[in-house]
Design an enzyme around this catalytic site. Structure first.
Site, PDB file in Angstrom:
ATOM      1  CE  LYS A 252      -3.161   2.583   2.813  1.00  0.00           C
ATOM      2  NZ  LYS A 252      -3.905   2.485   4.288  1.00  0.00           N
ATOM      3  CE  LYS A 264      -6.363   8.827   7.771  1.00  0.00           C
ATOM      4  NZ  LYS A 264      -6.774   7.701   8.629  1.00  0.00           N
ATOM      5  CG  ASP A 334      -9.590   7.326   6.785  1.00  0.00           C
ATOM      6  OD1 ASP A 334      -8.774   7.417   6.361  1.00  0.00           O
ATOM      7  OD2 ASP A 334      -9.815   7.302   8.199  1.00  0.00           O
ATOM      8  NE  ARG A 338     -10.507  -1.396   3.768  1.00  0.00           N
ATOM      9  CZ  ARG A 338     -11.090  -1.382   4.779  1.00  0.00           C
ATOM     10  NH1 ARG A 338     -12.192  -2.215   5.326  1.00  0.00           N
ATOM     11  NH2 ARG A 338     -10.422  -1.240   5.715  1.00  0.00           N
TER      12      ARG A 338
END
Length: 486
Positions: A252, A264, A334, A338
């Site tokens: 990632k 965030k 957020d 993935r």
């Protein structure tokens, strides 16, 4: 980087280091028998000093004894614990910190020095690591370490493996520590290009936004769509002629993560320059495999994006079409890591035909809730593969714990809009993220490992060979594992 040499006899004796080992909870430490024993009077002083100073021999214990007018002028007793590789690694890091004001030190190693050499060298090089964007602040004075062994030539390859492992771990730390004011997807790709230059058997391809769109990498494009710095997909391939196994590593690479529209809070955002630590680890491991000429083919995929807030950012509730056609509904921007990993993994399975697939990602905060700050969470359906990788991670001085992939949790991934829901709010965050990624492994489902390494990718303070900041977690374990596949 610190110069470490193997010698059969001490060339200089301004500072001499003798190892001591832990004997037991109520027993004083004992000197480790070394390949070249010190002078009788030095050995006698060391033996007397151990009980007088109440030394335990715990790994990383350091005691300096001044000998004005003597040779050596300084005697250092260094605890190596039980004398295993990890004990020597912790000792090396402690020595690097304690001797930072020296210019040269000499360390006596035992006759059987393979584990001691590897651990001490890695500890010295990792414990002395420092990262500064500017030149402010003085660098440590320590520049040279001589390691006294019986047969330097016999241990040359061990020293080279330790040097390379430490150098690649330091590279991963550098990449991760670099502020996002400098680091964006294009910058990261340029660093890989520079590092790979000169390796004839390394092949690099970097896809930019246009190629990603033309080839259907919808997850990478969605996550990177809100930033003025466009996404990239780095593909780095080490192809030795004698390889019998092909491993694909995926990491990632979110060069900064605001959370996107699901923004965030500030405390959670301030260290998000580390959200590409997985990409840094797999790139560094591949460069290390090439430097060590490991006889295994390694293809690394680093999907790189900056997850920002803007009018072009992807929205909660959007449906993303990934490479290969699977779609996912995301209600939390957020949960972006993935999405980029899914694209890269689907591409690997469809186009690269690997034997094994491993991904590393700073994926979830749930990793730290479950396992604390020093363990990665490892997921796999393959018991042998999981055990082999866990053993390599442990041997390298890193930590991971195998986690479950419960069949009944798969229903959490159901979506009314798409093939999958990428971020269901059903708890078990790290587990559900792993189950989502598994949907993109195709025929490699039983030859895949996912490691959620968000927590151990960063250290809040110095501990053993770790320094404050990025740890380079995963590089050592991957290199140790790749070396077993030849």
């Amino acid at each position: 980087m610190l110069a470490i040499r193997l010698v059969s006899e001490p060339a200089r004796l301004d500072t001499l280091v003798l190892p001591i080992r832990r004997e037991g909870p109520d027993t004083p430490a004992a000197l480790v028998p070394t390949a070249r024993p010190p002078a009788d009077e030095v050995r006698a002083e060391a033996i007397a000093l151990v009980p007088a100073a109440r030394l335990t021999g715990e790994a990383g214990e350091v005691r300096e004894h001044l000998r004005p007018g003597g040779t050596p002028a300084r005697l250092v007793l260094l605890g190596v614990g039980a004398g295993d590789e990890q004990g020597w690694r912790a000792a090396g890091a402690a020595l690097a910190r304690a001797a930072r004001d020296e210019t040269h030190i000499t360390v006596m190693l035992p006759a059987e020095a393979t584990a001691a050499l590897r651990g001490l060298t890695e500890g010295l090089l990792l414990g002395s690591y420092r990262f500064r964007l500017t030149e402010a602040g003085g660098a440590p004075a320590l520049a040279e370490v001589d390691l006294v062994v019986a047969d330097p030539a016999a241990l040359a390859s061990t020293l080279e493996a330790a040097r390379t492992t430490a150098a690649m771990t330091r590279l991963a730390r550098d990449l991760t520590n670099t502020p996002s004011s400098v680091k964006n997807p294009a910058w990261f790709a340029a660093q890989v290009e520079a590092a790979a230059a000169g390796h004839a058997d390394l092949h690099l391809r970097v896809r930019g936004p246009e190629e990603l769109a033309a080839e259907g990498f919808g997850g990478i494009l969605a996550v990177g769509g809100g930033s003025a710095s466009g996404p990239r997909l780095v593909e780095l391939d080490w192809r030795p002629a004698d390889a019998r196994t092909h491993v694909v590593l995926v990491g990632k690479g979110i060069t900064f993560d605001t959370g996107g529209i699901s923004i965030k809070p500030v405390p959670a955002m301030k260290l998000m320059r580390k959200d590409m630590a997985g990409a840094a680890a797999v790139i560094a491991a591949t460069l290390g495999a090439a430097a060590l000429r490991l006889p295994v083919r390694v293809t690394t995929l680093a999907p790189l994006a900056e997850n920002m807030v803007s009018g072009s950012a992807f929205r909660p509730g959007d449906v993303v079409r990934h490479y290969g056609g699977l779609t996912s509904e995301t209600t939390n921007s957020d949960a972006e890591g993935r999405l980029v990993l899914a694209d890269a993994m689907a591409y690997a399975v469809r186009e690269l035909e690997p034997d094994l697939l491993v991904d590393l990602a700073t994926l979830t905060g749930a990793n730290a809730v479950a396992l604390g700050k020093r363990h990665g969470a490892l997921y796999s359906e393959n018991d042998r593969l999981a055990a082999d990788l866990l053993a390599a991670i442990e041997a390298a001085g890193e930590r991971a714990w195998r986690m479950p992939l419960p069949a009944d949790y798969v229903e959490y991934l159901g979506s009314d809009l798409a093939d999958l829901h990428s971020s269901p709010d059903r708890g078990a965050g790290s587990v559900v993220a792993a189950l989502f990624l598994r949907e993109f492994t195709g025929e490699l489902r039983d030859r895949w490992v996912h490691v959620d390494m968000s927590a151990p990718s960063w250290s809040e303070d110095a501990h053993a060979e770790l320094t404050k900041g990025a740890t380079g977690w995963g590089v050592r374990g991957l290199l140790r594992w790749l070396a077993t596949l030849g």
